[in-house]
Design an enzyme around this catalytic site. Structure first.
Site, PDB file in Angstrom:
ATOM      1  N   ASP A  51      49.428  35.085  44.897  1.00  0.00           N
ATOM      2  CA  ASP A  51      48.339  34.935  43.938  1.00  0.00           C
ATOM      3  C   ASP A  51      48.881  34.351  42.639  1.00  0.00           C
ATOM      4  O   ASP A  51      49.825  33.558  42.670  1.00  0.00           O
ATOM      5  CB  ASP A  51      47.678  36.310  43.718  1.00  0.00           C
ATOM      6  CG  ASP A  51      46.178  36.205  43.482  1.00  0.00           C
ATOM      7  OD1 ASP A  51      45.795  35.699  42.415  1.00  0.00           O
ATOM      8  OD2 ASP A  51      45.400  36.631  44.354  1.00  0.00           O
ATOM      9  N   SER A  96      37.780  37.545  47.167  1.00  0.00           N
ATOM     10  CA  SER A  96      39.130  37.891  46.720  1.00  0.00           C
ATOM     11  C   SER A  96      39.279  39.384  46.498  1.00  0.00           C
ATOM     12  O   SER A  96      40.376  39.931  46.602  1.00  0.00           O
ATOM     13  CB  SER A  96      39.471  37.172  45.420  1.00  0.00           C
ATOM     14  OG  SER A  96      39.975  35.896  45.655  1.00  0.00           O
ATOM     15  N   HIS A 136      44.210  37.208  37.889  1.00  0.00           N
ATOM     16  CA  HIS A 136      43.611  37.493  39.192  1.00  0.00           C
ATOM     17  C   HIS A 136      44.551  38.283  40.096  1.00  0.00           C
ATOM     18  O   HIS A 136      44.154  39.236  40.782  1.00  0.00           O
ATOM     19  CB  HIS A 136      43.252  36.145  39.819  1.00  0.00           C
ATOM     20  CG  HIS A 136      42.538  36.188  41.115  1.00  0.00           C
ATOM     21  ND1 HIS A 136      43.177  36.202  42.332  1.00  0.00           N
ATOM     22  CD2 HIS A 136      41.214  36.186  41.385  1.00  0.00           C
ATOM     23  CE1 HIS A 136      42.283  36.195  43.302  1.00  0.00           C
ATOM     24  NE2 HIS A 136      41.086  36.192  42.758  1.00  0.00           N
TER      25      HIS A 136
END
Length: 622
Positions: free
Chosen positions: A207, A447, A258
């Site tokens: 990520d 996600s 994120h």
């Protein structure tokens, strides 16, 4: 749409999530989610205000320090089984031999006589007795050893005190994590935690990297930064061993952080009186940085997949803690059939025993058009909302193996219930250092769904090994997840399937502790079609039919639906694509194998997806 060579993050639907962080900063220290209009962004305390994180493994049974009640079952015909007086005499004799009968010194210096009382006969035929004082573990073991040494005793044990099994963490925002707790629309994590918490499993999160956060730090193992392009990296250097997230802001778009949010869902430190809980909170997270400003290159992501799973990458030190599970909450437009690099990397990881979990994507489109969602040998995850229905934005189709909570901004329930709560940061560009910058952020997207499943897979592997079973293969994990899923509260619309339902952590973890059947084939009856078969490329569905003696022919068929399947058959053994008696592999789904004068016995049918397939039927006629 032209296939992109850069893979973009599929994590959140709304840029307003991070944009609202500044508004939350003033109220975050109060430890409750402040009210806002529009998108909810973050909540929680500054990390320094709470006790330091600690690793906690909840015990399914309370450890008792002493025992005064014992259950003894004598075999039928034994003298002690016929009367309470004979039973008490036998127990007293065993206590004498064990050295615990007679006078016992008490803590206050006095002495008390050990007495034995018959309480009742149980429904199973055993007898419950109570002693006049409690025995410590050593004395209790000695008494039980003497009782069990008597050949007329079938069994003897303490009358254990059992506790409620559901583990409720003391993390302040756990109450907002409906996606763990709700029995109909969440993943039923508390019941799974009674069996496993992820101990011994490493989950690699490919990520944006990670941030230091008081609710994560204890569960992080060293990762790597695979971003080679300095413009994408945004940290002033190329590949190195520092996987920290410097921020991925671009113009007026703030940083998402994120990877930290995803990592928190997998394994935030739990029961530490701080923030949120993680799905597999005793697992370890390995941050692998592949997404930066504008996304990330396929070449970097492929190298990261290989490295995270224990493979070698030129110029990069080998991974000292290879991951059993990889989570990729990322994707790009273009089918995996046109992305051989990603497919090869995934195949190599699965070949090393790593389970690869990927997000389906947030375009409300068929996942077959996206990579890695449409790759073979992955577990593709769609998103569901607080209402137990398909999230409107989630990609769908036969490539989606299972769904998990990803949040749903169209829910009519309380706005707090829309979001998936996890870790974040107060920064809008570069991160604010921990603990001052630690925040808790609500996001929605596939996600957010994917790390729920990655965490459940970590629980499954941990449970399997603890039960003395071998680690599960990727195919076994996928099969268990699908077979144990919680059915949809609201079924997806026709043509928008997202697997059989929502991942059920408790059921999946229990199944992982059981023996995997050597013959998992589903039985089919003569002239009774089995409709609704669906799967991704490479998925294999096994069936079996028992043919009686004297039949002149056996016709095994697949037909209908969409996609392309092949049919492999074998007599009295499970076929594979390399070992079979007959096969049919024409384009499409109309496959047939005809056997003249079949021998009596069991015939196996293996239906294999050459491409994604849906609504296919299988039929046996004899």
């Amino acid at each position: 749409m032209k296939k992109s060579t850069r893979i973009l993050c599929t994590g959140t639907l709304t840029t307003a999530v991070i944009a609202a962080l500044s508004a939350f900063a003033a109220t975050a220290d109060r430890g409750v989610p402040p009210a806002t209009t529009g998108v909810r962004a973050s909540a929680g305390t500054a990390a320094g205000a709470a006790p330091a994180g600690r690793k906690v493994m909840p015990a399914p049974l309370a450890k008792q320090a002493s025992f005064d009640r014992f259950i003894v079952k004598y075999r039928s015909g034994a003298v002690a089984a016929r009367s309470p007086d004979a039973l008490l005499a036998a127990v007293n004799a065993a206590a004498t031999r064990a050295g615990v009968a007679g006078l016992a010194l008490q803590p206050d210096g006095s002495r008390a006589v050990l007495g034995v009382q018959h309480v009742r006969r149980l429904g199973v035929g055993a007898d419950l007795v109570r002693l006049s004082r409690k025995l410590g573990p050593t004395e209790a073991d000695a008494l039980l050893a003497q009782l069990r040494a008597d050949p007329s005793v079938e069994y003897a044990q303490p009358d254990y005190i059992k506790q409620p099994l559901d583990f409720a963490p003391n993390d302040p925002l756990y109450g907002a994590q409906w996606h763990y707790r709700d029995s109909a629309t969440g993943i039923r994590a508390p019941a799974a935690w009674d069996v496993a918490t992820g101990e011994g499993v490493v989950v690699a999160v490919l990520d944006t990297g990670y941030l230091d956060h008081a609710d994560l730090d204890a569960n992080v193992v060293p990762g790597y930064d695979f971003i080679a392009d300095a413009a994408v990296a945004n940290d002033g250097d190329g590949r190195d061993a520092d996987a920290h997230d410097p921020g991925d802001w671009r113009g007026s778009s703030p940083s998402s952080f994120h990877g930290t949010h995803v990592a928190g869902t997998v394994a935030a430190v739990t029961d530490n009186a701080l923030g949120v809980a993680g799905v597999a909170f005793n697992a370890k997270v390995q941050p692998v940085r592949v997404l930066g400003t504008g996304g990330g290159y396929t070449s970097d992501i492929a190298d990261a997949i290989v490295w995270a799973s224990g493979g070698s990458v030129d110029g990069v030190p080998d991974n000292a803690t290879p991951a059993e599970v990889i989570n990729m909450s990322l994707g790009g437009y273009g089918p995996c059939s046109s992305d051989a690099v990603t497919q090869n990397a995934i195949d190599s990881a699965v070949g090393r025993g790593t389970i690869v979990v990927v997000a389906a994507g947030n375009d409300g489109d068929d996942a077959s058009y996206y990579s890695p969602a449409s790759c073979r040998n992955v577990i593709t995850v769609g998103a569901s909302g607080v209402d137990g229905a398909r999230s409107y934005y989630s990609n769908f189709g036969p490539y989606v193996a299972i769904s998990a909570p990803g949040g749903n901004a169209t829910s009519v329930s309380d706005p707090d219930d829309r979001w998936i709560w996890s870790l974040g940061n107060a920064g809008t560009q570069a991160p604010v250092a921990s603990p001052e910058g630690d925040r808790y952020v609500g996001m929605i997207g596939t996600s957010m769904a994917s790390p729920h499943v990655a965490g459940v897979v970590a629980l499954m592997q941990s449970a399997a090994v603890a039960a003395g079973k071998p680690a599960l293969t990727s195919a076994q994990v996928k099969s268990i997840l699908r077979a144990t899923a919680t059915p949809w509260t609201v079924a997806p619309p026709p043509g928008q399937a997202q697997g059989p339902g929502i991942v059920d952590a408790a059921a999946a973890v229990h199944a992982a502790t059981q023996d995997i059947p050597a013959d998992p084939g589903s039985p089919i009856d003569n002239r009774m079609p089995q409709p609704g078969l669906a799967g991704a490329p490479g998925d294999a569905l096994l069936f079996r039919v028992v043919v009686p003696a004297g039949k002149t022919s056996l016709n095994l068929r697949t037909y209908g639906g969409s996609g392309d399947v092949s049919l492999y058959t074998a007599f009295e053994r499970t076929p594979t694509t390399a070992d079979y008696d007959r096969k049919s592999a024409k384009p499409g789904n109309s496959e047939a194998v005809v056997i003249r004068a079949p021998a009596a016995g069991t015939y196996y049918l293996l239906v294999v997806g050459e491409t994604a397939f849906a609504d296919v039927s299988v039929l046996a006629v004899y």
